[in-house]
Design an enzyme around this catalytic site. Sequence first.
Site, PDB file in Angstrom:
ATOM      1  N   ILE A 489      48.150   4.588 -19.318  1.00 43.42           N
ATOM      2  CA  ILE A 489      48.279   6.041 -19.491  1.00 43.42           C
ATOM      3  C   ILE A 489      48.376   6.769 -18.168  1.00 43.42           C
ATOM      4  O   ILE A 489      48.438   7.984 -18.123  1.00 43.42           O
ATOM      5  CB  ILE A 489      47.119   6.635 -20.335  1.00 43.42           C
ATOM      6  CG1 ILE A 489      45.769   6.183 -19.793  1.00 43.42           C
ATOM      7  CG2 ILE A 489      47.288   6.291 -21.800  1.00 43.42           C
ATOM      8  CD1 ILE A 489      44.599   6.898 -20.463  1.00 43.42           C
ATOM      9  N   GLY A 490      48.386   6.042 -17.098  1.00 42.11           N
ATOM     10  CA  GLY A 490      48.567   6.718 -15.821  1.00 42.11           C
ATOM     11  C   GLY A 490      48.301   5.781 -14.677  1.00 42.11           C
ATOM     12  O   GLY A 490      47.777   4.682 -14.862  1.00 42.11           O
ATOM     13  N   GLY A 492      47.290   6.089 -10.314  1.00 41.88           N
ATOM     14  CA  GLY A 492      47.064   6.957  -9.163  1.00 41.88           C
ATOM     15  C   GLY A 492      46.725   6.133  -7.956  1.00 41.88           C
ATOM     16  O   GLY A 492      46.896   4.907  -7.963  1.00 41.88           O
ATOM     17  N   GLY A 493      46.243   6.803  -6.945  1.00 42.68           N
ATOM     18  CA  GLY A 493      45.944   6.140  -5.686  1.00 42.68           C
ATOM     19  C   GLY A 493      44.897   5.045  -5.829  1.00 42.68           C
ATOM     20  O   GLY A 493      44.891   4.085  -5.069  1.00 42.68           O
ATOM     21  N   VAL A 497      45.414   3.243 -14.949  1.00 42.16           N
ATOM     22  CA  VAL A 497      44.487   3.634 -16.012  1.00 42.16           C
ATOM     23  C   VAL A 497      45.037   3.188 -17.364  1.00 42.16           C
ATOM     24  O   VAL A 497      46.215   3.401 -17.662  1.00 42.16           O
ATOM     25  CB  VAL A 497      44.287   5.165 -16.027  1.00 42.16           C
ATOM     26  CG1 VAL A 497      43.205   5.543 -17.028  1.00 42.16           C
ATOM     27  CG2 VAL A 497      43.928   5.667 -14.650  1.00 42.16           C
ATOM     28  N   LYS A 511      39.832   2.533 -15.795  1.00 38.38           N
ATOM     29  CA  LYS A 511      40.520   2.583 -14.501  1.00 38.38           C
ATOM     30  C   LYS A 511      40.285   1.270 -13.779  1.00 38.38           C
ATOM     31  O   LYS A 511      39.154   0.906 -13.474  1.00 38.38           O
ATOM     32  CB  LYS A 511      39.985   3.760 -13.689  1.00 38.38           C
ATOM     33  CG  LYS A 511      40.551   3.821 -12.309  1.00 38.38           C
ATOM     34  CD  LYS A 511      40.411   5.204 -11.701  1.00 38.38           C
ATOM     35  CE  LYS A 511      41.575   6.065 -12.092  1.00 38.38           C
ATOM     36  NZ  LYS A 511      41.540   7.409 -11.692  1.00 38.38           N
ATOM     37  N   ASP A 625      41.007  14.671  -3.403  1.00 38.50           N
ATOM     38  CA  ASP A 625      42.318  14.569  -4.045  1.00 38.50           C
ATOM     39  C   ASP A 625      42.397  15.524  -5.241  1.00 38.50           C
ATOM     40  O   ASP A 625      42.661  15.100  -6.366  1.00 38.50           O
ATOM     41  CB  ASP A 625      42.585  13.127  -4.466  1.00 38.50           C
ATOM     42  CG  ASP A 625      44.072  12.872  -4.713  1.00 38.50           C
ATOM     43  OD1 ASP A 625      44.883  13.766  -4.378  1.00 38.50           O
ATOM     44  OD2 ASP A 625      44.421  11.814  -5.251  1.00 38.50           O
TER      45      ASP A 625
END
Length: 799
Positions: A489-490, A492-493, A497, A511, A625
């Site tokens: 679902i995503g 990032g840095g 996730v 995550k 962030d």
Amino acid sequence: MAPPPVPKPILSVLLLLLLFLSFHPPAKAQKQLTSFSIADSPWFPSDNRILVSPKRTFAAGFRNSSSDGFFFAVWVQKSSDKTVVWSPNPLTPVGSSSFLAISPAGVLSLNDSSGRNLWPNPPVGNSSNGSSQLVLRDSGELDFAGKWTSFAHPTDTVLTNQSLQKITLRSGSYQLINATSLVFNGSDQYWTADDAIRNLSSSGELLMDNANTYIVEDMGLQVLRRLTLDTDGNLRVYSLERSGRWRVVWQATQELCTIHGTCGVNAICQPLGSNLTNCSCPPGYEFGSNSSWDCQRKIQSLQPSKFLRLDYVSFSDQPGRAGTGEPQSTHVNFETCKSRCLSNSSCVAFSYKYTGTQDCVHLYNQLINGFWSPSTELATFIRVSSSERDESQFTAMTSMIATVCPVRVSLPAPPKESKTTAKNVAIIATLFTLELLAGILSFWAFLRKYSKYRDMARTFGFEFLPGGGPKRFSYAELKAATKDFSNVIGSGGYGVVYKGQLPDRRVIAVKRLKNVGGGEAEFWAEVTIIARMHHLNLVRMWGFCAEKEQRMLVYEYIPNGSLDKFLFPNEEVALGEDTTDESKKHLTLPRPLLDWNIRYRIALGVARAIAYLHEECLEWVLHCDIKPENILLEDDFCPKVSDFGLSKLTNKKDKVTMSRIRGTRGYLAPEWVIHREPITAKADVYSFGMVLLEIVTGVRNSGFRRSSLQSEDWYFPKWAFEKVYVEQKVEDILDSRIADTYDDQAHFELVERMVKTAMWCLQDRAEMRPSMGKVAKMLEGTVEITEPAKPTIFCVREE
Ligand SMILES: *[C@@H]1O[C@H](CO)[C@@H](O)[C@H](O)[C@H]1NC(C)=O
Ligand SMILES: *[C@@H]1O[C@H](CO)[C@@H](O)[C@H](O)[C@H]1NC(C)=O
Ligand SMILES: *[C@@H]1O[C@H](CO)[C@@H](O)[C@H](O)[C@H]1NC(C)=O
Ligand SMILES: *[C@@H]1O[C@H](CO)[C@@H](O)[C@H](O)[C@H]1NC(C)=O
Ligand SMILES: *[C@@H]1O[C@H](CO)[C@@H](O)[C@H](O)[C@H]1NC(C)=O
Ligand SMILES: *[C@@H]1O[C@H](CO)[C@@H](O)[C@H](O)[C@H]1NC(C)=O
Ligand SMILES: *[C@@H]1O[C@H](CO)[C@@H](O)[C@H](O)[C@H]1NC(C)=O
Ligand SMILES: *[C@@H]1O[C@H](CO)[C@@H](O)[C@H](O)[C@H]1NC(C)=O
Ligand SMILES: *[C@@H]1O[C@H](CO)[C@@H](O)[C@H](O)[C@H]1NC(C)=O
Ligand SMILES: *[C@@H]1O[C@H](CO)[C@@H](O)[C@H](O)[C@H]1NC(C)=O
Ligand SMILES: *[C@@H]1O[C@H](CO)[C@@H](O)[C@H](O)[C@H]1NC(C)=O
Ligand SMILES: *[C@@H]1O[C@H](CO)[C@@H](O)[C@H](O)[C@H]1NC(C)=O
């Protein structure tokens, strides 16, 4: 005409009533004094009277202590347990023949049965002109003739506006000294404030000499608060709720076990839930026959001896020294540290830190202030006789990791099955009456959640009860929950996730962290800290997984996705990067446009959450962030900040120097990008300002830059500033999609506050930017917002 005859039965009832009344006169009503003067003297404990403040917030009088006698006291009349906040004789109850009096000479005295005056610094008024009165103010201050105030002689509590200078709070063996230090037994210090605390302000800040503040969770006016040194040695701020109950909104120490004197000599303190402790003896030790909490070695002789390992247990051997205090030597290998202890007969244990510095601490003669906490990141090796058969129970005690952040011990939300779409539609339809409706809706939702939660708690035991701490999941459990990490679902840095579902039907976001440095101990310590952060506007962490190389965090799943999807719906089509099955599904739903009220609420919620991270919890946590992608929205558009605590956790005062740049271009503070200065909380303030501007304009700052690169006005904040302050055309910067719903009357104030606050956050110089706590206040409207200076072009700066 004759009056109608009174029916007989009624007559007899009346007669009975009369009889009853004459034999049972109603209890004498309590007499309420507004002042106590010579004419009212003496005042005996049996006199049924109290002294009240003008608004009846506080009252004073004699209180019957359960056992032996009476206290004169000031209490909070509006609290359900009539909490005592002051007493002249807290430790010396008096008998029923004692009394409070003002003598003809104008001396106020609380005479005990032997005639002794127990009033502290007995005040003298002027008897000849009638000024010798004892009055109670609405601040809770007891005042005599304007010459003496109870505020100068506190017991264990300080009220709003009461100065902490030159006073000492006492509670059992605990004291708050110099308005900075909590000490046990006179001098054994276990907590210090940043600087001397001045007072508790009306809005709920603990103001300090160095202009720092501790901010309570429910910051704001119109709340009755008190700062109390509790009998467990912790200093807490309480707020009075409407129900008359007190709620803890701030506390000095998050880990009760770090309070000295909690357990006895040689004992180990362990957290039991978030607000209780348990004392136990280390292996090879047992509680003495005397009923103290001291532990004694079972086998006295240490010749020959061996060591038992206690993970995450720390001791000190002198009062006033914290267990994790100064190591006696660093960079010592384990064997050396051990043999040095063996060679000294008074050495009873040593502590060793495996990671990093290889600290070695030797402990002599006695072990005190022992406690278990993963944040100590060390193991203690306790010396016992070689013939000792006990084994250490302090190994691999992950289950003991407990959350200890006090405030808002929120319960995990039970599974939801409500139709988000249906709700979204409702929100569009009721664009402007939403605020009213939301109250009813959330109350209903609360009821539903509450009853569900209750059932869930029953089904799953106490595993998820508040204070139970983050749960440790096995890799297999999470693999099953996420269907073999199939639903992305995503990303990032910090990692990718996945969405998943636990066997108890709770939907989770997992995550999977990449590039996590440090060992398991370090990871646990950090996870514990993240799990301590409880705030309505922070995404809740439920658990973690640490197996071999795997490091995962398990969060509550927030259904609506992130703010950027609502602010910049067109980006999704353009940017393929984050598009996954899940977000494609979302794409097909019409996303409602956020109205001004919701935007304001989001801004305020995010500001409060970040202020909480910066200023309130155990450590100062910089987010580093902040961007719309990291602001998730609940069903009711309540914002939840995610990804906090993952950047380096920092101690107060310490500035972090980051070796590699974290964060996202466009939201990075200038000093970070250009000057590579140490990062402070003000970098987060800048990022927040940028997000705030995007919330108002509905335009991504990078998008703005792309479209206006040719013109001179490419710097977004500068452009906004000029529109608002030079051209005076606020309308020009408002999100064009909802600009026509902008109503001067309803929204002017909200929008103006958002714009002005953004301008302050976006100041080039970090020191010009307000603190996050101040930002929240600016948005709330509890402080006046002055005119900001113009943000200049990013790269150009004098000096
Ligand atoms: C005070 O309380 C004690 C115990 O609760 C009770 O026995 C006693 O009668 C009370 N005294 C008065 C004067 O109310
Ligand atoms: C009460 O105490 C004061 C101060 O010690 C003393 O002057 C006064 O005489 C006492 N009153 C009585 C009635 O004992
Ligand atoms: C008490 O008040 C009277 C009348 O106001 C005044 O004359 C006298 O000086 C005062 N005494 C003291 C000790 O202040
Ligand atoms: C009584 O005298 C005191 C000084 O002792 C003075 O401060 C006060 O104002 C006077 N009060 C009245 C009502 O005169
Ligand atoms: C505290 O002081 C402020 C400013 O002096 C005042 O507005 C506020 O009412 C006071 N609060 C209380 C509880 O006394
Ligand atoms: C509380 O402390 C602040 C900061 O030191 C000070 O400005 C203010 O006057 C104090 N308020 C009260 C009521 O003492
Ligand atoms: C309190 O202040 C005094 C005087 O400044 C100092 O001597 C003392 O050590 C302080 N005590 C603590 C516990 O900080
Ligand atoms: C408190 O301090 C005294 C002396 O300062 C010492 O004798 C006593 O053992 C201490 N008590 C505790 C429980 O540490
Ligand atoms: C924790 O315990 C203390 C003292 O037992 C109590 O005063 C306080 O309200 C409790 N805190 C919370 C958050 O429940
Ligand atoms: C508390 O400590 C005692 C030993 O002192 C131990 O027997 C008991 O199991 C502990 N209780 C809990 C709930 O951990
Ligand atoms: C326990 O009590 C006995 C007698 O009361 C005393 O001699 C002994 O020193 C005490 N032990 C400890 C550890 O306090
Ligand atoms: C053991 O260590 C203590 C504290 O460092 C020291 O005072 C003592 O002299 C040492 N004893 C021996 C036999 O080395």
